[in-house]
Design an enzyme around this catalytic site. Structure first.
Site, mmCIF file in Angstrom:
data_model
loop_
_atom_site.group_PDB
_atom_site.id
_atom_site.type_symbol
_atom_site.label_atom_id
_atom_site.label_comp_id
_atom_site.label_asym_id
_atom_site.label_seq_id
_atom_site.Cartn_x
_atom_site.Cartn_y
_atom_site.Cartn_z
ATOM 1 N N SER A 526 2.940 -5.644 7.522
ATOM 2 C CA SER A 526 2.662 -4.575 6.560
ATOM 3 C C SER A 526 3.908 -3.718 6.352
ATOM 4 O O SER A 526 4.938 -4.218 5.914
ATOM 5 C CB SER A 526 1.469 -3.754 7.046
ATOM 6 O OG SER A 526 0.993 -2.898 6.041
ATOM 7 N N GLU A 608 -3.558 -12.824 1.260
ATOM 8 C CA GLU A 608 -2.304 -12.204 0.839
ATOM 9 C C GLU A 608 -1.137 -13.170 0.642
ATOM 10 O O GLU A 608 -0.045 -12.737 0.262
ATOM 11 C CB GLU A 608 -1.886 -11.137 1.870
ATOM 12 C CG GLU A 608 -2.884 -10.015 2.029
ATOM 13 C CD GLU A 608 -2.450 -8.972 3.038
ATOM 14 O OE1 GLU A 608 -2.957 -7.847 2.967
ATOM 15 O OE2 GLU A 608 -1.595 -9.274 3.891
ATOM 16 N N HIS A 636 -5.708 -8.618 5.954
ATOM 17 C CA HIS A 636 -4.404 -8.024 6.241
ATOM 18 C C HIS A 636 -4.032 -8.232 7.707
ATOM 19 O O HIS A 636 -2.888 -8.541 8.044
ATOM 20 C CB HIS A 636 -4.448 -6.536 5.896
ATOM 21 C CG HIS A 636 -3.115 -5.883 5.844
ATOM 22 N ND1 HIS A 636 -2.092 -6.348 5.047
ATOM 23 C CD2 HIS A 636 -2.621 -4.787 6.488
ATOM 24 C CE1 HIS A 636 -1.031 -5.575 5.194
ATOM 25 N NE2 HIS A 636 -1.322 -4.627 6.065
#
Length: 672
Positions: A526, A608, A636
């Site tokens: 992230s 993602e 995530h």
């Protein structure tokens, strides 16, 4: 990247200001910790509880605590889930009162307002009946979550609700006879409208998030509030009063730190506009609608937890403290006095602390100890461990840990932890891996838990766990450019701040002879992935990298969807039509693919991975060493035990190969 002269200055400044505030000795055991051992640790509570979210549920007499425990099993790719009851008054064994269920994913409102799963475990509300006989909790079986209850003695466990779409949250009313809960039911009107639109083709609009799905993100359910009369097990629509009680319960839980004394005085965090909840807000006391006192001392700012002493005359609170807010401190304030008294300070991470007489029941993590429950006396500093679901963890060999303090190029206080390799020999320089971007509590795998810190140490690596410097501490400088350019510059300033914190710490370890400058790896998920991107382009320090949640490049507008793209633009990210901006020249892997020489491993969720494809292809076309792995049914953060283990093990092999020349090169060659 820092200029050479600036780097010399800041290394000197680092050595004038750095200090190792403590060192945790290595575990002398000869049993080597493996990635499989880390994955199988038992966890309880949310990883980072938000306002109103609890790890521990105290019984009405505050002598017992209930927790939900989950233990990953990578061989079956499942979790073993149970509810344990803990006796806070002794060190007797805990009692399991319920077993079974499946992992429940956390859903949050993401950028642009879309509801997305983080991959973290959802908070499990646990409520005791007022008579202490029952423990109520949410339990997920198959595809739905229901309210269950178990006898505190462990003799009986049963489902209370039976909603087709499941239950989101619940409240046990004070009479112990009624339970109010929120659920969802399918709306036939919304369902029919969406079906009709599908026949004509969906217009691409703000409902779309191509990163996650090929259709609009639109719900066909609506939330309803219901109640169940426990003596008869009869479910019905909630009355207006019951619904209002439920709404107040949700509002109070999310309002921030609050404590009510026996005489009705409220202690809370006050800010200038009168609202509750602020990192800089001060502790205040109110009776009814009248504001009595505000503690204006700097030590009264940023309270995380507040409670009254037994006599109701003093307020105690916990706040971050010390260098770079690396510690936690307990203060006591008597309303009317100008300064609070500091009672206790620690580098340990204290979570969900709740008063038990004059003591506190807290979930505690230490850098070398997974989460456990202690009863802490703030006056004496004594802490008694009353529950530890990972007592066997002590049998493993662990690298010793040194807490480091330093400043980055902007003068911002930063801290982190150096984990020494097992068998460390002074004077020998070791390969070093940087793990980001929170270094509070148990050092396990960094944010997202993909980079196994102690497994690296057992493999002969030194590990630097870095706490991200607070972007709010950067001073804003005036600029003659446009507003949007100002925000872009500010984002690059933040990236420089983070990178300089890492570079200064790594350089100090090189200068100390701990780290080999030719064997420096960097990792991140992230925001940590963004730091790695920036580092690969703007620094020559790193020799191998591994990321997840990658990559931010000029084409992100096209994959995050219109609504999220707008939110990113408003925060300073350039629009797609400005793909050749100065901002992207410092951030884009695509634009800098030919310049990047660092091997890059990308382990991405199927949610993602589309965001990483363009960067991956650019690096492949530039003949760079890059590998992309896609994990199905992930988000995530990877939640499946087998996936977490695979990510751990692949990271070990990646750095073994690229930093130490160990392994088979054929593993990293693709067929494309």
């Amino acid at each position: 990247m820092l200029a050479a002269s600036s780097l010399v200055i800041w290394i000197a400044f680092f050595w004038c200001n750095a200090a190792a505030s403590s060192t945790i000795a290595a575990n002398a055991s000869e049993i080597r910790l493996t990635p499989d051992d880390l994955v199988r640790l038992s966890d309880f509570g949310p990883s980072s509880p938000g306002a109103g979210e609890h790890i521990i549920s105290l019984s009405p007499d505050r002598k017992m605590a209930a927790v939900q425990v989950r233990t990953a099993d990578p061989s079956s790719n499942q979790y073993l889930i149970r509810i344990d009851v803990v006796d806070l008054t002794s060190r007797g064994p805990s009692r399991t009162i319920d077993e079974g269920g499946v992992f429940t994913l956390q859903f949050v409102s993401g950028i642009g307002g879309a509801t997305v799963s983080t991959g973290y475990a959802a908070v499990t509300p646990i409520i005791w009946s007022r008579d202490g006989r029952w423990v109520y909790f949410l339990k997920r079986l198959a595809e739905t979550t229901q309210v269950w209850r178990a006898a505190a003695t462990g003799e009986r466990s049963e489902a209370v609700t039976h909603e087709a779409e499941g239950v989101d949250d619940f409240l046990l009313l004070a009479d112990d006879r009624r339970l109010v809960y929120s659920s969802r039911q399918r709306d036939p009107v919304l369902e029919a409208a969406l079906g009709a639109e599908a026949l004509r083709g969906f217009r691409y609009d703000s409902r779309f998030i191509p990163l996650f799905d090929d259709g609009p993100q639109e719900s066909v359910t609506k939330r309803v509030t219901k109640a169940i009369d426990l003596p008869t097990d009869r479910a019905r629509a909630a009355t207006a009063d019951e619904a209002a009680d439920f709404v107040r319960h949700v509002q109070i839980a999310s309002a921030g730190p609050l404590a009510i004394s026996k005489t009705g005085r409220r202690a809370f965090v006050s800010v200038s506009d009168g609202l509750h909840g602020s990192n800089n807000g001060k502790v205040a006391v109110r009776r009814g609608s009248d504001l009595e006192q505000v503690c204006n001392s700097a030590d009264c700012a940023g309270a995380l937890t507040i409670w009254w002493t037994e006599d109701g005359n003093r307020v105690r609170f916990i706040r971050r403290y010390g260098w770079g807010s690396s510690e936690m401190a307990i203060f006591e304030w008597k309303p009317g006095s100008s300064q609070p008294e500091r009672l206790y300070v620690t580098q340990d991470l204290l979570l969900d602390c709740q008063p038990v007489d004059e003591e506190l029941a807290c979930a505690r993590e230490r850098s070398a100890e997974p989460r456990h429950i202690v009863v802490l006396n703030p006056d004496t500093g004594r802490a008694k461990v009353v529950y530890d679901p990972n007592q066997g963890f002590r049998r493993f060999s662990l690298g010793s840990i040194e807490r480091l303090h330093w400043r980055n190029e902007f003068g911002i206080e930063t801290f982190g932890d150096l984990v020494y390799p097992i068998g460390y020999v002074r004077g020998h320089a070791y390969p070093l891996i940087v793990v980001q971007y929170i270094s509070r509590g148990f050092l396990r795998g960094g944010v997202g838990d993909e980079f196994p810190i102690q497994a690296f140490a057992n493999r002969g690596y030194a590990v630097l766990s870095v706490q991200r410097p607070d972007v709010g501490l950067l001073q804003r400088e005036p600029s003659s450019s446009g507003v949007r350019d100002d925000k872009s510059i500010e984002k690059l300033k933040d990236r420089r701040s983070v990178l300089s914190s890492i570079e200064n710490a790594v350089q100090s370890l090189i200068d100390r002879g701990v780290a080999n400058p030719l064997e420096i790896g960097i990792t991140g998920l992230s925001d940590g992935s963004s730091t790695v991107q920036f580092a690969l382009i703007n620094s020559s320090m790193f020799k191998a990298a591994s990321v997840s949640g990658c990559c931010w490049d000029p084409y992100q507008d096209a994959v995050v969807g219109p609504r999220a793209a707008k939110a990113y633009h408003e925060s300073g990210w350039p629009e797609l039509i400005n793909y050749d901006s100065d901002f992207w020249s410092h951030m884009s892997l695509i634009e800098n693919a030919r310049r990047i020489s660092v091997p890059l491993l990308i382990q991405q969720s199927d949610d993602e991975f589309r965001g990483a494809i363009a960067s991956y292809m650019a690096l492949k076309q530039a003949n760079r060493a890059v590998a992309l792995y896609v994990f199905p049914n992930e988000h995530h953060v990877k939640w499946q035990p087998s996936h977490r283990l695979a990510a751990y093990e692949r990271n070990l092999r990646w750095f073994d190969f690229w930093l130490r020349g160990i392994g088979d090169s054929r593993e990293w060659k693709s067929d494309d």
